[in-house]
Structures are given as structure tokens and as C-alpha cells.
Design an enzyme around this catalytic site. Structure first.
Site, PDB file in Angstrom:
ATOM      1  N   ASN A 125      -5.512   5.176   2.378  1.00 51.21           N
ATOM      2  CA  ASN A 125      -5.859   5.073   0.954  1.00 51.21           C
ATOM      3  C   ASN A 125      -6.901   3.967   0.785  1.00 51.21           C
ATOM      4  OD1 ASN A 125      -4.489   2.444   0.411  1.00 51.21           O
ATOM      5  ND2 ASN A 125      -2.722   3.622   1.103  1.00 51.21           N
ATOM      6  N   LYS A 151      -7.760  14.406  21.064  1.00 51.52           N
ATOM      7  CA  LYS A 151      -8.522  14.734  19.849  1.00 51.52           C
ATOM      8  C   LYS A 151      -8.397  16.235  19.558  1.00 51.52           C
ATOM      9  CE  LYS A 151     -13.113  14.596  17.944  1.00 51.52           C
ATOM     10  NZ  LYS A 151     -14.516  14.646  18.260  1.00 51.52           N
ATOM     11  N   PHE A 161       4.528  -3.848  -5.974  1.00 55.29           N
ATOM     12  CA  PHE A 161       3.236  -3.668  -6.659  1.00 55.29           C
ATOM     13  C   PHE A 161       3.007  -2.172  -6.782  1.00 55.29           C
ATOM     14  CE2 PHE A 161       1.202  -7.872  -6.824  1.00 55.29           C
ATOM     15  CZ  PHE A 161       2.187  -8.605  -6.166  1.00 55.29           C
ATOM     16  N   LYS A 195      10.759   2.443 -10.852  1.00 57.58           N
ATOM     17  CA  LYS A 195      10.660   1.992  -9.449  1.00 57.58           C
ATOM     18  C   LYS A 195      11.507   0.745  -9.199  1.00 57.58           C
ATOM     19  CE  LYS A 195       6.351   4.207  -8.374  1.00 57.58           C
ATOM     20  NZ  LYS A 195       4.909   4.147  -8.199  1.00 57.58           N
TER      21      LYS A 195
END
Ligand code: CTP
Length: 406
Positions: free
Chosen positions: A214, A293, A327, A341
Site C-alpha cells: 500500500n 519468478k 491508526f 475498531k
């Protein structure tokens, strides 16, 4: 504007001596100004041959002091300037100035101020490698280091201005700045507290070259760790991959995946007064990770993802963290999602910000948000620098936990 300076006045005597590294002190001045530190620049006679006092005066927005006496009859500068200083920083410090201080000499304004003061003195030497390695200099540094009020940020190794290679290059400016802020932030409401901060994204690899992640930059977590150090905490930072230099005074441990993060946090038996979980943990990992890969050639590639464990919930159950702050970056129903949360993860508070805005949050130097506590109370934090927000969060938490300024 909310920052450390809002709560405590910070008064710095910045001593500049005749080393070529003096040009780096200009950047240091800029960093102190950004934190609203009051700077009293003191230049030795030789330092003025390298840069003009006018430059120092402009950057510090204060008069440069060099002479011992105020010709207008105001008194003795070394006495006046040593009063009320929180820190005397000498950066760069030559072998000559270090030797004079070690010998107790007071033959210019800077050495006189050091002798006439009782505040901490931080010395950042910069000199030729031979001068640094010389037993005379080494003994002077050792002798001064033994005094409680004197500490050093030692030079780095590398290519030196004189062409030699070795130790002698002025320490990194950011390190000198952070080490100074530790002394300038005199109201230490985190002294004696152990704080664990997590930061950055995690990466979940599918094969050796591809991963799920992210856009978290890690800036918020790094600022939390940095400011917690300034405020006296013993700080450990567990960080996912970022481009940020580790903050001075903080133990940093680098991890890659959510599983690494979990192990780093929970496998050790260490206990903490505070956990600040600002890392953006990837919610999923690949069910299977290929050792080789994966090659192109199939029109559709189907992969299975498995949910990562909720590390905060595990941390809460472990009983090793006295107070836990999560957070959350939310794109809708910001407050409702954050409150749910707190309950789901069994934590004490959550700092939430709205990621639908591009001027704050991910990757940005600024943030805005709310601290929501488990008792339902909410503290709004206006848009400010992440560093200031870190200070705001830590001072709010200290207030709530009854941690006093020492
Ligand atoms: N977190 C965690 N472990 C995870 C995911 C998140 O410990 N596997 C922590 C984050 O570090 C953060 C808090 O949980 O402190 C909230 O993160 P967020 O991604 O908002 O929570 P999620 O539980 O993943 O909820 P969502 O479905 O909104 O992603």
C-alpha cells in the site's frame, strides 16, 4: 500552528568554529528555525573567515555574538548569554575548541560561555582524520565525555574536505538536530517510558519480484518515534520498507511482511508502556508464494489470498502493552468505523484520518484527524505537519495517562 515550541520555550546557544564544515551549520539553523527554537549564534573569530556573520544572522534571525564585551555598556556577554540557555551546541567543533574546553580555557566568547554555564553541552566535531585520531584529541574527547553535562555526536567516516579519507566528517545534520532537540525539549513527559512504534507498509510477496502493498510512506510513524525520543522515551521502531532515514536515538528494526511485523512485536518478551501502531499492515497475504519468478503466458492468473492475523488484537491479548493506540485511514464513515475498531481490536484509542483527501495522510508531510478514545471522547487535530501531529498525539496521551512533565 502547534508544535513543541507552543508548550515549551527552547533556547539554544549555537557555537560555530573555524571548520570547513561550517557551511552545513546553515542547514542546521534552518531545521531549528522550523521548530521555532530561539537561536543565539556565537562565532569564534576564525569561523568568520569561513562564512559571513550576515548569513548566520539572517538564518537565525538573531544577532551574531563574537566579542566578549558589550561595547555599549550592557555587560559581559559570556555571563548574559549563558543564562537561560537550554543547550550549548558546538557544530562544527574544531580540535582547537575541544582542546580549549577540555583545558578549561576561556579565551574567546564561546569557550567563556561554556565555562560560565551549567546547561548541557553537545559537541559535533569536524576535522582532519589525523587530528581526530591524534591521542591528544582523543584524550580531550574522552575527558569531556566523562562529564555528565557534555556529550558528543561523533563525526562520520568518508572523504574529507582536505582530500584524506577517514573519520572526521561532521555527523549527519539530521542526527545533530535530533540529538539537540532531545536536550531542548526539557519537559520530558515520556521519561522512563518504553514506547513501541510501528511504521510504514508491509509487503506480501507473490514471487521473488512481485508483492502486494500500500502507499504508506511511514512518515507519521517515524515522526512519532522521533518526537517520543525528544520527550525522553526509550523508543523502538519496527518499520516496513520506507525511504526514511532512521531517527537518531531510536532503535530501528526493519521488517518486510505482516508476519515479520507480528514476530518482531510479539516474539520478544519486552513490555511497553505504550504501543503506537501506525503501520499500514497488508490485510492479505498470498496463499502460496512461488520461489521462482512467475512467467507470463497465461491470459488469466488466479491467485488466492489469505487474511493476515490482526496484530493489534494479538498485541492487546498479549498483555505486554499497557496502553495501545491504533491508526486507521478511512475513506467513509470515518468516526463510526474507527469506534468499531477500538472494540473489535481491544485497544485504548485510535487515531483516524480521512484518506479521501489528497492534501493530508498517505505520503504527505501534513495530516489531520481525530484521536478517539475507548470511552467515546474525541480530540480533533487540525491540519498540521506530521511532526507537530506526533507531538500533539503524544502530549494528549501523556495528559490522559497522567504522565507528568519532568
Ligand atoms: N492492523 C493490524 N493488523 C492487521 C491489520 C491492521 O494490527 N492485519 C492495525 C493497523 O496497524 C492499524 C489498525 O489495525 O493500527 C487499523 O488498521 P486498518 O487497516 O484500518 O484496520 P483493519 O482491521 O485492517 O480494517 P479495514 O477492514 O478497514 O482494513
Amino acid at each position: 500552528m502547534f508544535g513543541v515550541a507552543e508548550i515549551m520555550e527552547m533556547r539554544l546557544v549555537l557555537g560555530l568554529t573555524g571548520s570547513i564544515a561550517i557551511y552545513k551549520a546553515c542547514e542546521l539553523l534552518r531545521l531549528f528555525k522550523k521548530e521555532n527554537v530561539q537561536i543565539i549564534p556565537v562565532m569564534t573569530p576564525d569561523s568568520k573567515r569561513f562564512i559571513s556573520p550576515l548569513l548566520v544572522e539572517s538564518l537565525s534571525q538573531n544577532k551574531v555574538y563574537s566579542d566578549m564585551f558589550d561595547e555599549s555598556g550592557g555587560g559581559f556577554y559570556h555571563i548574559m548569554l549563558s543564562r537561560g540557555a537550554d543547550l550549548i551546541l558546538i557544530a562544527p567543533a574544531t580540535a582547537n575548541t575541544i582542546a580549549k574546553i577540555a583545558a578549561g580555557l576561556a579565551d574567546n566568547l564561546l569557550t567563556s560561555i561554556v565555562l560560565a554555564s551549567d546547561c548541557p553541552v553537545l559537541i559535533a566535531p569536524a576535522m582532519n582524520v589525523k587530528m581526530l585520531e591524534n591521542l591528544i584529541t582523543q584524550r580531550n574527547i574522552k575527558r569531556l565525555s566523562e562529564m555528565e553535562r557534555i556529550s558528543f555526536v561523533m563525526p562520520e567516516s568518508g572523504e574529507l574536505a582536505c582530500g584524506d579519507t577517514g573519520q572526521g566528517r561532521l555527523a549527519d545534520i539530521d542526527d545533530i538536530f535530533d540529538a539537540s532537540m532531545f536536550y531542548l525539549c526539557k519537559e520530558k513527559f515520556l521519561r522512563g517510558k518504553r514506547v513501541l512504534v510501528t511504521a510504514g507498509p508491509t509487503r506480501e510477496f507473490m514471487d521473488p519480484v512481485r508483492f502486494l502493498s500500500n502507499p504508506s510512506s511511514g512518515k507519521m510513524g517515524y515522526e512519532l518515534a522521533r518526537v517520543a525520543y525528544w520527550l525522553g522515551a526509550d523508543v523502538r521502531l519496527v518499520s516496513g520498507p520506507t525511504n526514511i532515514k532512521p531517527p537518531y536515538g531510536v532503535r530501528v528494526e526493519n521488517i518486510i511482511s505482516a508476519d515479520d511485523m507480528k514476530k518482531a512485536m510479539l516474539d520478544s518478551r519486552e513490555e511497553y508502556d505504550l504501543l503506537l501502531m501506525s503501520a499500514a499492515i497488508s490485510d492479505w497475504m498470498f496463499e502460496k508464494r512461488s520461489d521462482q519468478k512467475i512467467k507470463r503466458g497465461c491470459e488469466k492468473l488466479q491467485v488466492d489470498l489469505r487474511e493476515n492475523p490482526d496484530i493489534l488484537s494479538l498485541a492487546s491479548k498479549s498483555g505486554r502493552f499497557k496502553y495501545i493506540v491504533g491508526f486507521a485511514a478511512e475513506s467513509e464513515n470515518v468516526v463510526e468505523n474507527a469506534i468499531s475498531k477500538i472494540g473489535k481490536k481491544g485497544i485504548d484509542a485510535i487515531v483516524v484520518n480521512d484518506i479521501s483527501r489528497s492534501d493530508i495522510g498517505f505520503g504527505n508531510d501534513y495530516n489531520e484527524g481525530k484521536i478517539i478514545f475507548s470511552d467515546g471522547s474525541i480530540q480533533n487535530i487540525d491540519k498540521m505537519r506530521k511532526r507537530d501531529m506526533a507531538f500533539r498525539i503524544l502530549s494528549e496521551l501523556a495528559k490522559r495517562l497522567g504522565w507528568k512533565k519532568i
